[in-house]
Scaffold this active site. Structure first.
Site, PDB file in Angstrom:
ATOM      1  N   GLU A  50       0.843  -1.215   0.024  1.00  0.00           N
ATOM      2  CA  GLU A  50      -0.030   0.002  -0.106  1.00  0.00           C
ATOM      3  C   GLU A  50       0.867   1.441  -0.106  1.00  0.00           C
ATOM      4  O   GLU A  50       2.082   1.091   0.619  1.00  0.00           O
ATOM      5  CB  GLU A  50      -0.900   0.083   1.180  1.00  0.00           C
ATOM      6  CG  GLU A  50      -1.743   1.106   1.463  1.00  0.00           C
ATOM      7  CD  GLU A  50      -2.677   0.935   2.885  1.00  0.00           C
ATOM      8  OE1 GLU A  50      -2.261  -0.165   3.574  1.00  0.00           O
ATOM      9  OE2 GLU A  50      -3.279   1.748   3.140  1.00  0.00           O
ATOM     10  N   LYS A  75      -9.213   3.005  -1.734  1.00  0.00           N
ATOM     11  CA  LYS A  75      -9.639   2.262  -0.665  1.00  0.00           C
ATOM     12  C   LYS A  75     -10.881   2.614   0.285  1.00  0.00           C
ATOM     13  O   LYS A  75     -11.059   3.958  -0.033  1.00  0.00           O
ATOM     14  CB  LYS A  75      -8.515   2.431   0.413  1.00  0.00           C
ATOM     15  CG  LYS A  75      -8.565   1.929   1.570  1.00  0.00           C
ATOM     16  CD  LYS A  75      -7.160   1.941   2.572  1.00  0.00           C
ATOM     17  CE  LYS A  75      -7.301   1.209   3.703  1.00  0.00           C
ATOM     18  NZ  LYS A  75      -5.670   1.234   4.528  1.00  0.00           N
ATOM     19  N   CYS A  87      -5.543  -3.354   2.498  1.00  0.00           N
ATOM     20  CA  CYS A  87      -5.469  -3.283   3.892  1.00  0.00           C
ATOM     21  C   CYS A  87      -6.623  -3.514   4.687  1.00  0.00           C
ATOM     22  O   CYS A  87      -7.217  -4.672   4.524  1.00  0.00           O
ATOM     23  CB  CYS A  87      -4.602  -2.130   4.254  1.00  0.00           C
ATOM     24  SG  CYS A  87      -3.808  -2.063   5.838  1.00  0.00           S
TER      25      CYS A  87
END
Lengths: 287, 287
Positions: A42, A114, A147
């Site tokens: 990430e 995200k 994540c």
């Protein structure tokens, strides 16, 4: 058979050129070892522990002009691989996004923002509003999320419902306390995401220390039964895990003569999962 | 503080009186050790490996006349505990259900019919159509689901959204192959169910051998962080695990200053999870 690599890397916030060199070197090395798909962490261009939104803004690029994405395209074309990684995005709307891309020899196949932001990210980034994209590549159908997204089982489910054979997850898992001998719960959740969906998952985590934050170093590759085929590393060292896998195993969801992990779902009974309101405290009390 | 017990028991199909004696003895013993809530396995009255539907029908009882439920009510009232266990139900519709009950001193608080049937159960039982019930007890808010239900993250999610502090799961986990050193993926999924919902989970599994079927013996109690506080046993022996836990810990879903495992959900983006149709093969292909 497909060779999947996850690169666990030590990066530094605010050092995009050094980070790009580290990421490029890891991708080249994984490709030299035969990888078809390479996953990197990430925010692999910018680093993670921003002092504030201003610092992040100075490290953010639109997809069209991101040096990281341009480098991945060049590497993909040259090495005939697919790269999945995270980068710091400045949207055309001027907002910042914690984003990832799937890049193949023909160019950028998908970008993703995200949707579930972790901790201080909420003060820096705007959450995405789109589901995890799933794209066809020569190596198979690949989805991507980032994540903390992995900690919402609905998210991995959406990728599986969209046909992902492999869910690639660039992560930066900050090291948290855990009981001795236990795998981090982030790893456990990734294993469960794979098992309940009969899907491969490849996680590339960070290592090193950044502004006092240490990382879990939990990179791993999980099979459709929920068992790791490589990792979890659980050590603070740069490393690349490789696994020779049959991505098409994820297309047969049967686990015995009568069960199919996707076919056994009861979506008509799951509607409460999409209810917007948090339920009131009115719990059923026996009469 | 609440003391939760899970009783891993060796039972036998077709021996309801012996099974009731075994279950009763385990409940009494757990209560004597201070338990407030006692969980016993799936189909704990009938046993599990039925030769056919006819054999199961001969062992099934309506809730109102089930000897197991009557015994649990008596034990609950006498010992001031809550019992959660599985029994073989004959519905008023004449159909068979793989069911569970939450029983308190005042009587049966909730019954539940397994919604996700495992393997040969599909030839014996009718799946339930209701969500996991959640009830208030003196010890806290308790939900129940059964075995394979735990492998559908939407199901544990519904229990958490309904306010469960503790999800009690009677199970019969048949022993399956797994890589050396790995926890069974059923255990991993239960850990993830707990962690993603910030909820306690207590699993009571079987042991012994029944008509050639061996069990995982994976009984465990998981905390809201996804870490076991007792078990997993992973051994073929009758045992009761006890844990002193604060059930109300499940009412605070915050995990740091900025994150809340339930509040961070994006239910507006999860609608695909309830889509009835399996998606067509139309995967996004890059242009």
């Amino acid at each position: 058979v497909t060779v999947v690599a996850v690169c666990q890397l030590a990066l530094q916030v605010g050092a995009p050129e050094a980070n790009l060199a580290t990421v490029t070197s890891a991708i080249r090395s994984a490709a030299a070892d035969g990888s078809d798909i390479v996953v990197v962490p990430e925010l692999s261009d910018s680093g993670y522990v921003f002092a504030d939104r201003v610092e992040a803004a100075g490290l953010a690029h639109p997809a069209a002009t991101s040096p990281a994405l341009a480098a991945w395209q060049e590497l993909s074309a040259q090495l005939r691989i697919t790269v999945v990684g995270g980068w710091c995005e400045r949207g055309n709307d001027g907002l910042l996004y914690n984003s990832a891309a799937i890049v193949g020899p023909a160019g950028v196949l998908a970008t993703y923002r995200k949707a579930h932001l972790w901790d201080e990210e909420k003060h820096v980034f705007t959450p995405g509003d789109g589901p995890p994209p799933v794209v066809d590549t020569p190596a198979g159908r690949i989805g991507v999320c980032i994540c903390y997204d992995l900690e919402f089982p609905e998210w991995a489910r959406l990728a599986a419902l969209a046909g992902a054979d492999l869910l690639a997850a660039p992560v930066n898992w900050p090291r948290l306390d855990r009981p001795p001998g236990e795998r981090p719960n982030e790893v456990v959740k990734a294993q469960a995401d794979a098992a309940v969906n009969g899907m491969w998952i490849a996680v590339a985590d960070r290592c090193g220390t950044e502004r006092g934050v240490e990382w879990t170093g939990g990179s791993l590759i999980v099979d459709p039964g929920g068992y790791p085929v490589a990792g979890p590393v659980l050590a603070d060292r740069p490393t690349t895990l490789l696994a020779d896998i049959d991505l098409t195993r994820a297309r047969d969801k049967r686990i015995n003569a009568n069960n199919d992990v996707m076919g056994d779902r009861r979506p008509d009974l799951y509607r409460g999962v999409t209810d917007l309101a948090v339920p009131a405290a009115g719990i059923e009390v026996p009469g």
